[in-house]
Design a protein around this motif. Structure first.
Motif, PDB file in Angstrom:
ATOM      1  N   ALA A 169     -20.612   4.087  20.435  1.00 34.03           N
ATOM      2  CA  ALA A 169     -19.852   3.158  21.268  1.00 34.03           C
ATOM      3  C   ALA A 169     -18.827   2.398  20.433  1.00 34.03           C
ATOM      4  CB  ALA A 169     -20.790   2.175  21.959  1.00 34.03           C
ATOM      5  N   VAL A 170     -19.142   2.174  19.166  1.00 31.53           N
ATOM      6  CA  VAL A 170     -18.223   1.465  18.261  1.00 31.53           C
ATOM      7  C   VAL A 170     -17.220   2.419  17.635  1.00 31.53           C
ATOM      8  CG1 VAL A 170     -18.048   0.068  16.163  1.00 31.53           C
ATOM      9  CG2 VAL A 170     -19.949  -0.295  17.749  1.00 31.53           C
ATOM     10  N   THR A 171     -17.710   3.546  17.124  1.00 36.47           N
ATOM     11  CA  THR A 171     -16.842   4.451  16.351  1.00 36.47           C
ATOM     12  C   THR A 171     -16.117   5.482  17.210  1.00 36.47           C
ATOM     13  OG1 THR A 171     -18.636   6.051  15.952  1.00 36.47           O
ATOM     14  CG2 THR A 171     -18.410   4.204  14.394  1.00 36.47           C
ATOM     15  N   GLY A 172     -16.721   5.847  18.330  1.00 34.82           N
ATOM     16  CA  GLY A 172     -16.116   6.861  19.189  1.00 34.82           C
ATOM     17  C   GLY A 172     -16.254   8.276  18.685  1.00 34.82           C
ATOM     18  N   GLU A 173     -17.091   8.494  17.662  1.00 34.33           N
ATOM     19  CA  GLU A 173     -17.260   9.848  17.125  1.00 34.33           C
ATOM     20  C   GLU A 173     -18.676  10.068  16.610  1.00 34.33           C
ATOM     21  OE1 GLU A 173     -14.552  10.315  13.911  1.00 34.33           O
ATOM     22  OE2 GLU A 173     -15.343   8.638  12.740  1.00 34.33           O
ATOM     23  N   VAL A 174     -19.065  11.337  16.566  1.00 30.69           N
ATOM     24  CA  VAL A 174     -20.391  11.724  16.069  1.00 30.69           C
ATOM     25  C   VAL A 174     -20.266  12.092  14.598  1.00 30.69           C
ATOM     26  CG1 VAL A 174     -22.337  13.300  16.323  1.00 30.69           C
ATOM     27  CG2 VAL A 174     -21.032  12.594  18.344  1.00 30.69           C
ATOM     28  N   THR A 175     -20.970  11.354  13.745  1.00 39.56           N
ATOM     29  CA  THR A 175     -20.975  11.620  12.308  1.00 39.56           C
ATOM     30  C   THR A 175     -22.425  11.732  11.823  1.00 39.56           C
ATOM     31  OG1 THR A 175     -20.900   9.242  11.849  1.00 39.56           O
ATOM     32  CG2 THR A 175     -18.781  10.412  11.939  1.00 39.56           C
ATOM     33  N   ALA A 176     -22.578  11.879  10.513  1.00 33.44           N
ATOM     34  CA  ALA A 176     -23.919  12.071   9.958  1.00 33.44           C
ATOM     35  C   ALA A 176     -24.834  10.874  10.208  1.00 33.44           C
ATOM     36  CB  ALA A 176     -23.824  12.346   8.452  1.00 33.44           C
ATOM     37  N   MET A 177     -24.308   9.656  10.112  1.00 31.67           N
ATOM     38  CA  MET A 177     -25.154   8.474  10.235  1.00 31.67           C
ATOM     39  C   MET A 177     -25.824   8.339  11.598  1.00 31.67           C
ATOM     40  SD  MET A 177     -25.870   6.622   7.622  1.00 31.67           S
ATOM     41  CE  MET A 177     -26.277   5.028   8.335  1.00 31.67           C
ATOM     42  N   PRO A 178     -25.088   8.421  12.715  1.00 33.69           N
ATOM     43  CA  PRO A 178     -25.791   8.323  13.996  1.00 33.69           C
ATOM     44  C   PRO A 178     -26.781   9.469  14.217  1.00 33.69           C
ATOM     45  CG  PRO A 178     -23.492   8.919  14.334  1.00 33.69           C
ATOM     46  CD  PRO A 178     -23.631   8.497  12.909  1.00 33.69           C
ATOM     47  N   ILE A 179     -26.491  10.632  13.670  1.00 34.06           N
ATOM     48  CA  ILE A 179     -27.442  11.746  13.778  1.00 34.06           C
ATOM     49  C   ILE A 179     -28.719  11.426  13.015  1.00 34.06           C
ATOM     50  CG2 ILE A 179     -27.839  14.157  13.131  1.00 34.06           C
ATOM     51  CD1 ILE A 179     -24.882  14.679  13.740  1.00 34.06           C
ATOM     52  N   LEU A 180     -28.581  10.796  11.853  1.00 37.00           N
ATOM     53  CA  LEU A 180     -29.757  10.405  11.074  1.00 37.00           C
ATOM     54  C   LEU A 180     -30.564   9.333  11.792  1.00 37.00           C
ATOM     55  CD1 LEU A 180     -28.443  10.358   7.384  1.00 37.00           C
ATOM     56  CD2 LEU A 180     -30.170  11.886   8.366  1.00 37.00           C
ATOM     57  N   LEU A 181     -29.892   8.400  12.441  1.00 40.52           N
ATOM     58  CA  LEU A 181     -30.611   7.374  13.203  1.00 40.52           C
ATOM     59  C   LEU A 181     -31.425   8.027  14.318  1.00 40.52           C
ATOM     60  CD1 LEU A 181     -27.971   4.497  13.518  1.00 40.52           C
ATOM     61  CD2 LEU A 181     -29.651   4.923  11.709  1.00 40.52           C
ATOM     62  N   PHE A 182     -30.832   9.019  14.963  1.00 40.34           N
ATOM     63  CA  PHE A 182     -31.544   9.794  15.979  1.00 40.34           C
ATOM     64  C   PHE A 182     -32.768  10.482  15.357  1.00 40.34           C
ATOM     65  CE2 PHE A 182     -32.522  13.700  18.181  1.00 40.34           C
ATOM     66  CZ  PHE A 182     -32.396  13.398  19.529  1.00 40.34           C
ATOM     67  N   ALA A 183     -32.553  11.121  14.205  1.00 38.59           N
ATOM     68  CA  ALA A 183     -33.627  11.882  13.551  1.00 38.59           C
ATOM     69  C   ALA A 183     -34.778  10.977  13.112  1.00 38.59           C
ATOM     70  CB  ALA A 183     -33.065  12.649  12.352  1.00 38.59           C
TER      71      ALA A 183
END
Length: 312
Positions: A169-183
């Protein structure tokens, strides 16, 4: 209405008057606390900035979506909840609400949450929120949970979306960090939930839900708790390892994960225990909640420290 009148109405099959508290209860507020907290952490820890009003709107949309999917979960599982001691007093099995009202409330919350996220924040975040709702209400609740002992493993993805959505919602893109938070939440869910399932397995057995302790027994469940805890550790540390955070988060993740493994080890080594002696399991379950709160709080603290220039 008197207590006698309430009891008579319930026994006759007529729902008792519904209060706003019953609608609120349907959203699973205790579970929502963790969902909202991790979503807020995702927003606050993300690089860049978002207007406070938009940030609040994003959290509101995520909260409504999580609440809506929880309501649909309770609507679908009303009969199952009626047969379990820890859930039999919920609004639907307790006879305080019509199932149709719960279903419509859940659909309303879910639809409004996705529309709000899309219009106010962006359609990528809205699409992920819609996926999270469907994942929990349909894939997990209606399909996985009654069919496979791996329900909580695959279904754990539903609870892993909020910080990822908050970040995007802040960045507008999917990167490694949000994927790691999901994981992190994905791998945290099995040891967290199976620790609970070990000391409430009789409830699941009674209503025919194939939770792992019921289908495979305690020994395989305990081993899985240990292996998932072990697998969680490098994932929890990964944001630091890839340079996404500083040592503040890194040292917190190392310490908390070491404590998690320390508590999971005796649970994994025990072959079987009676319900009233399951202190290691109860300790692990309780700590797992604190673990996730503390880990995500450290993520925000790390971001604040970097923003204030306290760390290089």
């Amino acid at each position: 209405m008197s207590m006698d009148a309430t009891t008579t109405s319930t026994a006759s099959g007529t729902p008792m008057p519904t209060e706003w508290r019953d609608f609120f209860t349907l959203t699973k507020p205790r579970v929502m606390t963790l969902v909202i907290f991790t979503a807020i952490c995702g927003v606050l820890a993300a690089p860049g900035s978002i207007h406070p009003v938009l940030g609040f709107t994003a959290i509101l949309a995520i909260s409504m979506g999580a609440g809506g999917s929880a309501v649909l979960n309770m609507w679908w599982e009303a009969d199952i909840d009626a047969g379990m001691k820890r859930t039999m007093n919920r609004p639907l099995p307790g006879g305080r609400m019509r199932r149709e009202d719960a279903r419509d409330f859940g659909i309303f919350l879910s639809a409004v949450s996705v529309a709000l996220m899309g219009v106010a924040i962006g359609w990528l975040a809205a699409a992920l929120l819609a996926l999270a709702i469907v994942y929990y209400a349909v894939i997990y609740t209606m399909w996985l949970k009654p069919r496979t002992p791996q329900n909580i493993v695959i279904g754990g993805g539903a609870g892993a979306f909020p910080p990822m959505i908050g970040w995007i919602a802040v960045t507008g893109e999917v990167t490694a960090m949000p994927i790691l938070l999901f994981a992190i939440i994905f791998f945290w869910t099995p040891p967290h939930f199976w620790a609970l399932a070990l000391f409430v397995q009789s409830d699941y057995a009674k209503v025919g839900i194939p939770m792992l302790p019921v289908v495979a027994g305690e020994k395989p469940t305990r081993r899985q708790i240990w292996w998932y805890t072990l697998g969680l550790t490098p994932i929890a540390i990964a944001p630091w390892a890839i340079g996404g955070t500083s040592w503040i988060y890194g040292m917190t993740a190392v310490t908390l994960s070491a404590l998690f493994m320390w508590l999971a080890w005796p649970v994994g080594q025990r072959m079987r225990a009676e319900v009233d002696t399951m202190l290691p399991e109860k300790k692990l379950f309780k700590f797992s909640i604190y673990y996730l709160f503390a880990l995500f709080a450290a993520l925000v603290l790390d971001r604040v420290a970097a923003y204030q220039g306290w760390i290089a």
